[in-house]
Scaffold this motif. Structure first.
Motif, PDB file in Angstrom:
ATOM      1  N   TYR A   1     -45.297 -34.468 -19.290  1.00  0.00           N
ATOM      2  CA  TYR A   1     -44.972 -34.312 -20.701  1.00  0.00           C
ATOM      3  C   TYR A   1     -44.952 -35.692 -21.322  1.00  0.00           C
ATOM      4  CZ  TYR A   1     -42.184 -33.807 -24.894  1.00  0.00           C
ATOM      5  OH  TYR A   1     -41.756 -33.856 -26.186  1.00  0.00           O
ATOM      6  N   GLY A   2     -45.444 -35.800 -22.533  1.00  0.00           N
ATOM      7  CA  GLY A   2     -45.413 -37.092 -23.191  1.00  0.00           C
ATOM      8  C   GLY A   2     -45.367 -36.972 -24.697  1.00  0.00           C
ATOM      9  N   TYR A   3     -44.805 -37.980 -25.298  1.00  0.00           N
ATOM     10  CA  TYR A   3     -44.710 -38.080 -26.755  1.00  0.00           C
ATOM     11  C   TYR A   3     -45.525 -39.287 -27.194  1.00  0.00           C
ATOM     12  CZ  TYR A   3     -42.757 -38.821 -31.387  1.00  0.00           C
ATOM     13  OH  TYR A   3     -42.616 -39.001 -32.736  1.00  0.00           O
ATOM     14  N   SER A   4     -46.353 -39.130 -28.189  1.00  0.00           N
ATOM     15  CA  SER A   4     -47.166 -40.195 -28.753  1.00  0.00           C
ATOM     16  C   SER A   4     -48.113 -40.754 -27.684  1.00  0.00           C
ATOM     17  CB  SER A   4     -46.276 -41.278 -29.367  1.00  0.00           C
ATOM     18  OG  SER A   4     -47.051 -42.182 -30.126  1.00  0.00           O
ATOM     19  N   MET A   5     -48.003 -42.026 -27.327  1.00  0.00           N
ATOM     20  CA  MET A   5     -48.905 -42.575 -26.301  1.00  0.00           C
ATOM     21  C   MET A   5     -48.680 -41.911 -24.953  1.00  0.00           C
ATOM     22  SD  MET A   5     -49.579 -46.598 -26.969  1.00  0.00           S
ATOM     23  CE  MET A   5     -50.910 -46.650 -25.796  1.00  0.00           C
ATOM     24  N   GLY A   6     -47.464 -41.457 -24.694  1.00  0.00           N
ATOM     25  CA  GLY A   6     -47.201 -40.703 -23.467  1.00  0.00           C
ATOM     26  C   GLY A   6     -47.943 -39.377 -23.473  1.00  0.00           C
ATOM     27  N   GLY A   7     -48.079 -38.787 -24.665  1.00  0.00           N
ATOM     28  CA  GLY A   7     -48.870 -37.570 -24.797  1.00  0.00           C
ATOM     29  C   GLY A   7     -50.347 -37.834 -24.537  1.00  0.00           C
ATOM     30  N   MET A   8     -50.814 -38.972 -25.008  1.00  0.00           N
ATOM     31  CA  MET A   8     -52.205 -39.351 -24.734  1.00  0.00           C
ATOM     32  C   MET A   8     -52.423 -39.521 -23.234  1.00  0.00           C
ATOM     33  SD  MET A   8     -53.030 -42.156 -27.642  1.00  0.00           S
ATOM     34  CE  MET A   8     -52.309 -42.015 -29.252  1.00  0.00           C
ATOM     35  N   PHE A   9     -51.455 -40.153 -22.585  1.00  0.00           N
ATOM     36  CA  PHE A   9     -51.578 -40.345 -21.136  1.00  0.00           C
ATOM     37  C   PHE A   9     -51.484 -39.015 -20.399  1.00  0.00           C
ATOM     38  CE2 PHE A   9     -49.768 -41.974 -16.987  1.00  0.00           C
ATOM     39  CZ  PHE A   9     -50.997 -42.403 -16.515  1.00  0.00           C
TER      40      PHE A   9
ATOM     41  N   THR B   1     -47.565 -31.970 -24.674  1.00  0.00           N
ATOM     42  CA  THR B   1     -47.663 -33.190 -25.472  1.00  0.00           C
ATOM     43  C   THR B   1     -47.073 -32.944 -26.857  1.00  0.00           C
ATOM     44  OG1 THR B   1     -49.823 -32.702 -26.427  1.00  0.00           O
ATOM     45  CG2 THR B   1     -49.812 -33.837 -24.322  1.00  0.00           C
ATOM     46  N   VAL B   2     -46.521 -33.991 -27.427  1.00  0.00           N
ATOM     47  CA  VAL B   2     -46.045 -33.961 -28.806  1.00  0.00           C
ATOM     48  C   VAL B   2     -46.650 -35.171 -29.498  1.00  0.00           C
ATOM     49  CG1 VAL B   2     -44.056 -34.099 -30.332  1.00  0.00           C
ATOM     50  CG2 VAL B   2     -43.896 -32.805 -28.195  1.00  0.00           C
ATOM     51  N   MET B   3     -47.399 -34.933 -30.535  1.00  0.00           N
ATOM     52  CA  MET B   3     -48.009 -35.992 -31.331  1.00  0.00           C
ATOM     53  C   MET B   3     -48.838 -36.956 -30.498  1.00  0.00           C
ATOM     54  SD  MET B   3     -45.280 -36.573 -34.379  1.00  0.00           S
ATOM     55  CE  MET B   3     -46.408 -37.663 -35.137  1.00  0.00           C
ATOM     56  N   GLY B   4     -49.486 -36.439 -29.477  1.00  0.00           N
ATOM     57  CA  GLY B   4     -50.360 -37.264 -28.652  1.00  0.00           C
ATOM     58  C   GLY B   4     -51.710 -36.588 -28.528  1.00  0.00           C
ATOM     59  N   LEU B   5     -52.727 -37.189 -29.098  1.00  0.00           N
ATOM     60  CA  LEU B   5     -54.063 -36.626 -29.033  1.00  0.00           C
ATOM     61  C   LEU B   5     -54.796 -37.118 -27.800  1.00  0.00           C
ATOM     62  CD1 LEU B   5     -55.093 -37.045 -32.766  1.00  0.00           C
ATOM     63  CD2 LEU B   5     -54.361 -34.951 -31.617  1.00  0.00           C
ATOM     64  N   PRO B   6     -55.765 -36.362 -27.321  1.00  0.00           N
ATOM     65  CA  PRO B   6     -56.559 -36.819 -26.173  1.00  0.00           C
ATOM     66  C   PRO B   6     -57.312 -38.100 -26.506  1.00  0.00           C
ATOM     67  CG  PRO B   6     -57.005 -34.511 -26.677  1.00  0.00           C
ATOM     68  CD  PRO B   6     -56.163 -35.043 -27.784  1.00  0.00           C
ATOM     69  N   MET B   7     -57.480 -38.934 -25.489  1.00  0.00           N
ATOM     70  CA  MET B   7     -58.263 -40.157 -25.655  1.00  0.00           C
ATOM     71  C   MET B   7     -59.664 -39.927 -25.116  1.00  0.00           C
ATOM     72  SD  MET B   7     -55.410 -43.057 -24.921  1.00  0.00           S
ATOM     73  CE  MET B   7     -56.476 -44.415 -25.299  1.00  0.00           C
ATOM     74  N   HIS B   8     -60.330 -40.983 -24.682  1.00  0.00           N
ATOM     75  CA  HIS B   8     -61.722 -40.893 -24.237  1.00  0.00           C
ATOM     76  C   HIS B   8     -61.916 -39.921 -23.087  1.00  0.00           C
ATOM     77  CE1 HIS B   8     -60.974 -43.331 -20.652  1.00  0.00           C
ATOM     78  NE2 HIS B   8     -60.202 -44.061 -21.425  1.00  0.00           N
TER      79      HIS B   8
ATOM     80  N   ILE C   1     -55.633 -26.193 -16.568  1.00  0.00           N
ATOM     81  CA  ILE C   1     -54.238 -26.605 -16.539  1.00  0.00           C
ATOM     82  C   ILE C   1     -53.585 -26.076 -17.808  1.00  0.00           C
ATOM     83  CG2 ILE C   1     -52.634 -28.552 -16.588  1.00  0.00           C
ATOM     84  CD1 ILE C   1     -54.749 -30.166 -15.104  1.00  0.00           C
ATOM     85  N   PRO C   2     -52.510 -25.290 -17.696  1.00  0.00           N
ATOM     86  CA  PRO C   2     -51.826 -24.812 -18.899  1.00  0.00           C
ATOM     87  C   PRO C   2     -51.278 -25.977 -19.716  1.00  0.00           C
ATOM     88  CG  PRO C   2     -51.068 -23.631 -16.952  1.00  0.00           C
ATOM     89  CD  PRO C   2     -51.910 -24.775 -16.478  1.00  0.00           C
ATOM     90  N   VAL C   3     -51.410 -25.862 -21.044  1.00  0.00           N
ATOM     91  CA  VAL C   3     -50.965 -26.914 -21.948  1.00  0.00           C
ATOM     92  C   VAL C   3     -50.123 -26.286 -23.046  1.00  0.00           C
ATOM     93  CG1 VAL C   3     -51.690 -28.686 -23.592  1.00  0.00           C
ATOM     94  CG2 VAL C   3     -53.046 -28.280 -21.539  1.00  0.00           C
ATOM     95  N   ILE C   4     -49.014 -26.933 -23.374  1.00  0.00           N
ATOM     96  CA  ILE C   4     -48.211 -26.532 -24.529  1.00  0.00           C
ATOM     97  C   ILE C   4     -48.064 -27.770 -25.408  1.00  0.00           C
ATOM     98  CG2 ILE C   4     -45.990 -26.997 -23.438  1.00  0.00           C
ATOM     99  CD1 ILE C   4     -44.924 -24.536 -24.995  1.00  0.00           C
ATOM    100  N   GLY C   5     -48.200 -27.586 -26.681  1.00  0.00           N
ATOM    101  CA  GLY C   5     -48.139 -28.741 -27.572  1.00  0.00           C
ATOM    102  C   GLY C   5     -47.240 -28.498 -28.752  1.00  0.00           C
TER     103      GLY C   5
END
Length: 88
Positions: free
Chosen positions: A38-46, A65-72, A84-88
């Motif tokens: 689980y991550g928030y912001s950059m933690g969500g990206m990770f 994730t909360v307020m973390g968009l996928p990166m590259h 993988i189940p995801v909740i956002g």
């Protein structure tokens, strides 16, 4: 070689694998089928990156994730054969 998700100094993915293995083997009883990230912001990206990397995705049962968009890594493809189940 491709750098880590934010820099080239350390391998954050291998750190995650080592962390899960060491905690499970040395410290506490861990049900490896129930490891969640689980991550928030950059933690969500990770968290997204952990779910997409083939080294770490097989260790993850689900992610949030909360307020973390996928990166590259989001466009690279699945890190594991199953979803993988995801909740956002």
């Amino acid at each position: 070689t491709r750098c880590g998700w934010t820099h080239c100094l350390d391998d954050d993915f291998e750190f995650f694998v080592d962390l899960v293995n060491q905690v499970a083997e040395k410290y506490v009883c861990v049900d490896r089928s129930r490891v969640y990230v689980y991550g928030y912001s950059m933690g969500g990206m990770f968290s997204w990156s952990l779910g997409q990397d083939p080294r770490t995705a097989p260790l993850i049962a689900g992610m949030g994730t909360v307020m973390g968009l996928p990166m590259h890594d989001y466009l690279v493809g699945k890190g594991t054969a199953s979803d993988i189940p995801v909740i956002g």
